[in-house]
Design a protein around this motif. Structure first.
Motif, PDB file in Angstrom:
ATOM      1  N   VAL A 127       0.860  -1.179   0.000  1.00  0.00           N
ATOM      2  CA  VAL A 127       0.000   0.000   0.000  1.00  0.00           C
ATOM      3  C   VAL A 127       0.897   1.230   0.000  1.00  0.00           C
ATOM      4  CG1 VAL A 127      -1.725   1.303   1.296  1.00  0.00           C
ATOM      5  CG2 VAL A 127      -1.871  -1.187   1.199  1.00  0.00           C
ATOM      6  N   ARG A 128       0.653   2.116  -0.939  1.00  0.00           N
ATOM      7  CA  ARG A 128       1.455   3.344  -1.072  1.00  0.00           C
ATOM      8  C   ARG A 128       0.945   4.383  -0.092  1.00  0.00           C
ATOM      9  NH1 ARG A 128       4.966   6.853  -1.423  1.00  0.00           N
ATOM     10  NH2 ARG A 128       5.694   7.682  -3.395  1.00  0.00           N
ATOM     11  N   ALA A 129       1.848   4.949   0.699  1.00  0.00           N
ATOM     12  CA  ALA A 129       1.515   6.016   1.647  1.00  0.00           C
ATOM     13  C   ALA A 129       2.322   7.253   1.297  1.00  0.00           C
ATOM     14  CB  ALA A 129       1.815   5.575   3.077  1.00  0.00           C
ATOM     15  N   CYS A 130       1.787   8.413   1.615  1.00  0.00           N
ATOM     16  CA  CYS A 130       2.494   9.672   1.378  1.00  0.00           C
ATOM     17  C   CYS A 130       3.763   9.687   2.228  1.00  0.00           C
ATOM     18  CB  CYS A 130       1.604  10.854   1.742  1.00  0.00           C
ATOM     19  SG  CYS A 130       2.445  12.449   1.624  1.00  0.00           S
ATOM     20  N   PRO A 131       4.920   9.996   1.642  1.00  0.00           N
ATOM     21  CA  PRO A 131       6.161  10.010   2.415  1.00  0.00           C
ATOM     22  C   PRO A 131       6.228  11.133   3.452  1.00  0.00           C
ATOM     23  CG  PRO A 131       6.573  10.665   0.138  1.00  0.00           C
ATOM     24  CD  PRO A 131       5.145  10.249   0.226  1.00  0.00           C
ATOM     25  N   GLU A 132       5.335  12.126   3.347  1.00  0.00           N
ATOM     26  CA  GLU A 132       5.374  13.244   4.291  1.00  0.00           C
ATOM     27  C   GLU A 132       4.350  13.126   5.412  1.00  0.00           C
ATOM     28  OE1 GLU A 132       5.980  17.218   2.747  1.00  0.00           O
ATOM     29  OE2 GLU A 132       6.430  16.331   0.792  1.00  0.00           O
ATOM     30  N   ASP A 154       1.952  10.188   5.682  1.00  0.00           N
ATOM     31  CA  ASP A 154       1.486   8.800   5.823  1.00  0.00           C
ATOM     32  C   ASP A 154       0.036   8.557   5.405  1.00  0.00           C
ATOM     33  OD1 ASP A 154       3.911   7.730   6.621  1.00  0.00           O
ATOM     34  OD2 ASP A 154       3.554   8.206   8.733  1.00  0.00           O
ATOM     35  N   GLU A 155      -0.607   9.510   4.736  1.00  0.00           N
ATOM     36  CA  GLU A 155      -1.940   9.246   4.183  1.00  0.00           C
ATOM     37  C   GLU A 155      -1.807   8.163   3.119  1.00  0.00           C
ATOM     38  OE1 GLU A 155      -5.122  10.339   4.726  1.00  0.00           O
ATOM     39  OE2 GLU A 155      -4.317  11.299   6.524  1.00  0.00           O
ATOM     40  N   TYR A 156      -2.818   7.285   3.028  1.00  0.00           N
ATOM     41  CA  TYR A 156      -2.728   6.200   2.047  1.00  0.00           C
ATOM     42  C   TYR A 156      -3.997   6.048   1.216  1.00  0.00           C
ATOM     43  CZ  TYR A 156      -5.391   3.577   5.513  1.00  0.00           C
ATOM     44  OH  TYR A 156      -6.352   3.166   6.395  1.00  0.00           O
ATOM     45  N   ARG A 157      -4.924   6.977   1.333  1.00  0.00           N
ATOM     46  CA  ARG A 157      -6.162   6.959   0.544  1.00  0.00           C
ATOM     47  C   ARG A 157      -6.379   8.315  -0.120  1.00  0.00           C
ATOM     48  NH1 ARG A 157     -10.115   3.274   1.943  1.00  0.00           N
ATOM     49  NH2 ARG A 157      -9.517   1.923   3.625  1.00  0.00           N
ATOM     50  N   ASP A 158      -7.341   8.340  -1.010  1.00  0.00           N
ATOM     51  CA  ASP A 158      -7.823   9.584  -1.617  1.00  0.00           C
ATOM     52  C   ASP A 158      -6.707  10.369  -2.304  1.00  0.00           C
ATOM     53  OD1 ASP A 158      -9.710  11.333  -2.456  1.00  0.00           O
ATOM     54  OD2 ASP A 158      -9.996  12.317  -0.526  1.00  0.00           O
ATOM     55  N   ARG A 186      -0.660  12.967  -5.496  1.00  0.00           N
ATOM     56  CA  ARG A 186      -0.904  14.092  -4.589  1.00  0.00           C
ATOM     57  C   ARG A 186      -1.876  13.616  -3.526  1.00  0.00           C
ATOM     58  NH1 ARG A 186      -1.439  20.176  -5.362  1.00  0.00           N
ATOM     59  NH2 ARG A 186      -2.926  20.804  -3.763  1.00  0.00           N
ATOM     60  N   CYS A 187      -1.457  13.725  -2.273  1.00  0.00           N
ATOM     61  CA  CYS A 187      -2.335  13.306  -1.181  1.00  0.00           C
ATOM     62  C   CYS A 187      -3.319  14.427  -0.849  1.00  0.00           C
ATOM     63  CB  CYS A 187      -1.517  12.917   0.059  1.00  0.00           C
ATOM     64  SG  CYS A 187      -0.773  14.312   0.904  1.00  0.00           S
ATOM     65  N   ARG A 188      -4.231  14.143   0.034  1.00  0.00           N
ATOM     66  CA  ARG A 188      -5.254  15.112   0.425  1.00  0.00           C
ATOM     67  C   ARG A 188      -4.632  16.369   1.044  1.00  0.00           C
ATOM     68  NH1 ARG A 188     -10.178  16.507  -0.886  1.00  0.00           N
ATOM     69  NH2 ARG A 188     -11.824  15.717   0.401  1.00  0.00           N
ATOM     70  N   ALA A 189      -3.467  16.226   1.695  1.00  0.00           N
ATOM     71  CA  ALA A 189      -2.796  17.365   2.328  1.00  0.00           C
ATOM     72  C   ALA A 189      -2.032  18.223   1.318  1.00  0.00           C
ATOM     73  CB  ALA A 189      -1.851  16.862   3.413  1.00  0.00           C
ATOM     74  N   GLY A 190      -1.960  17.781   0.058  1.00  0.00           N
ATOM     75  CA  GLY A 190      -1.297  18.559  -0.979  1.00  0.00           C
ATOM     76  C   GLY A 190       0.157  18.205  -1.227  1.00  0.00           C
ATOM     77  N   SER A 241      -9.019  22.215 -11.595  1.00  0.00           N
ATOM     78  CA  SER A 241      -9.069  20.762 -11.769  1.00  0.00           C
ATOM     79  C   SER A 241      -9.215  20.060 -10.430  1.00  0.00           C
ATOM     80  CB  SER A 241      -7.798  20.261 -12.454  1.00  0.00           C
ATOM     81  OG  SER A 241      -7.650  20.848 -13.714  1.00  0.00           O
ATOM     82  N   LEU A 242      -8.424  20.478  -9.444  1.00  0.00           N
ATOM     83  CA  LEU A 242      -8.504  19.861  -8.116  1.00  0.00           C
ATOM     84  C   LEU A 242      -9.867  20.104  -7.487  1.00  0.00           C
ATOM     85  CD1 LEU A 242      -4.943  20.758  -6.840  1.00  0.00           C
ATOM     86  CD2 LEU A 242      -5.788  18.494  -7.512  1.00  0.00           C
ATOM     87  N   ARG A 243     -10.391  21.293  -7.646  1.00  0.00           N
ATOM     88  CA  ARG A 243     -11.724  21.588  -7.094  1.00  0.00           C
ATOM     89  C   ARG A 243     -12.776  20.688  -7.741  1.00  0.00           C
ATOM     90  NH1 ARG A 243     -10.867  26.651  -6.701  1.00  0.00           N
ATOM     91  NH2 ARG A 243     -11.331  27.162  -8.842  1.00  0.00           N
ATOM     92  N   HIS A 244     -12.664  20.484  -9.063  1.00  0.00           N
ATOM     93  CA  HIS A 244     -13.604  19.605  -9.783  1.00  0.00           C
ATOM     94  C   HIS A 244     -13.554  18.177  -9.228  1.00  0.00           C
ATOM     95  CE1 HIS A 244     -15.817  17.708 -13.043  1.00  0.00           C
ATOM     96  NE2 HIS A 244     -14.788  16.896 -13.240  1.00  0.00           N
ATOM     97  N   LEU A 245     -12.355  17.729  -8.837  1.00  0.00           N
ATOM     98  CA  LEU A 245     -12.184  16.369  -8.310  1.00  0.00           C
ATOM     99  C   LEU A 245     -12.425  16.273  -6.807  1.00  0.00           C
ATOM    100  CD1 LEU A 245      -9.088  15.209 -10.374  1.00  0.00           C
ATOM    101  CD2 LEU A 245     -11.476  14.563 -10.703  1.00  0.00           C
ATOM    102  N   GLY A 246     -12.792  17.382  -6.184  1.00  0.00           N
ATOM    103  CA  GLY A 246     -13.114  17.360  -4.759  1.00  0.00           C
ATOM    104  C   GLY A 246     -11.932  17.497  -3.836  1.00  0.00           C
ATOM    105  N   HIS A 247     -10.830  18.014  -4.317  1.00  0.00           N
ATOM    106  CA  HIS A 247      -9.639  18.225  -3.466  1.00  0.00           C
ATOM    107  C   HIS A 247      -9.418  19.682  -3.212  1.00  0.00           C
ATOM    108  CE1 HIS A 247      -6.999  14.595  -2.734  1.00  0.00           C
ATOM    109  NE2 HIS A 247      -8.166  14.109  -3.123  1.00  0.00           N
TER     110      HIS A 247
END
Length: 123
Positions: free
Chosen positions: A58-63, A65-69, A83-87, A117-123
């Motif tokens: 499972v890939r997690a953000c290196p900064e 540790d988020e792994y979804r979305d 790009r994780c949810r935190a940007g 684009s990010l706003r369209h995708l809900g981020h």
């Protein structure tokens, strides 16, 4: 079954020449109806909400540790960025444009900016 009469010979017809002063490319769509080519956009993106499994892990953000979305970017050079949810953004060498094309849906819209684009995708 065979045809009892031979096929008629139809002379080949060349397309009509453009009228004097008429542009040769007049049959193209007007600019506001054209879809941008891949060369005209920086890349494509899609949302990937479940955990992203690459090479059995499972890939997690290196900064953070988020792994979804994730937002998954497929850039013009065929590199993949996440790009994780935190940007936080990171290049993902375990994925390629072929993976992106297998998992993405059809392009449904183009946006002039990354933020739109990010706003369209809900981020």
């Amino acid at each position: 079954m065979q045809a009892t009469q031979p096929w008629p010979d139809f002379p080949e017809q060349a397309p009509p020449a453009p009228a004097v002063g008429e542009a040769a490319a007049a049959d193209f769509l007007p600019p506001d109806l054209r879809v941008p080519s891949r060369q005209e956009v920086a890349g494509l993106m899609m949302r990937w909400q479940p955990p992203l499994v690459i090479g059995g892990e499972v890939r997690a953000c290196p900064e953070c540790d988020e792994y979804r979305d994730w937002i998954v970017f497929c850039m013009r050079d065929d590199s993949i960025w996440l790009r994780c949810r935190a940007g936080h953004e990171t290049k993902e060498p375990g994925l390629d444009a072929a993976w992106y094309n297998r998992h993405s849906g059809p392009v449904d819209r183009f946006h002039p900016t990354l933020e739109e684009s990010l706003r369209h995708l809900g981020h």
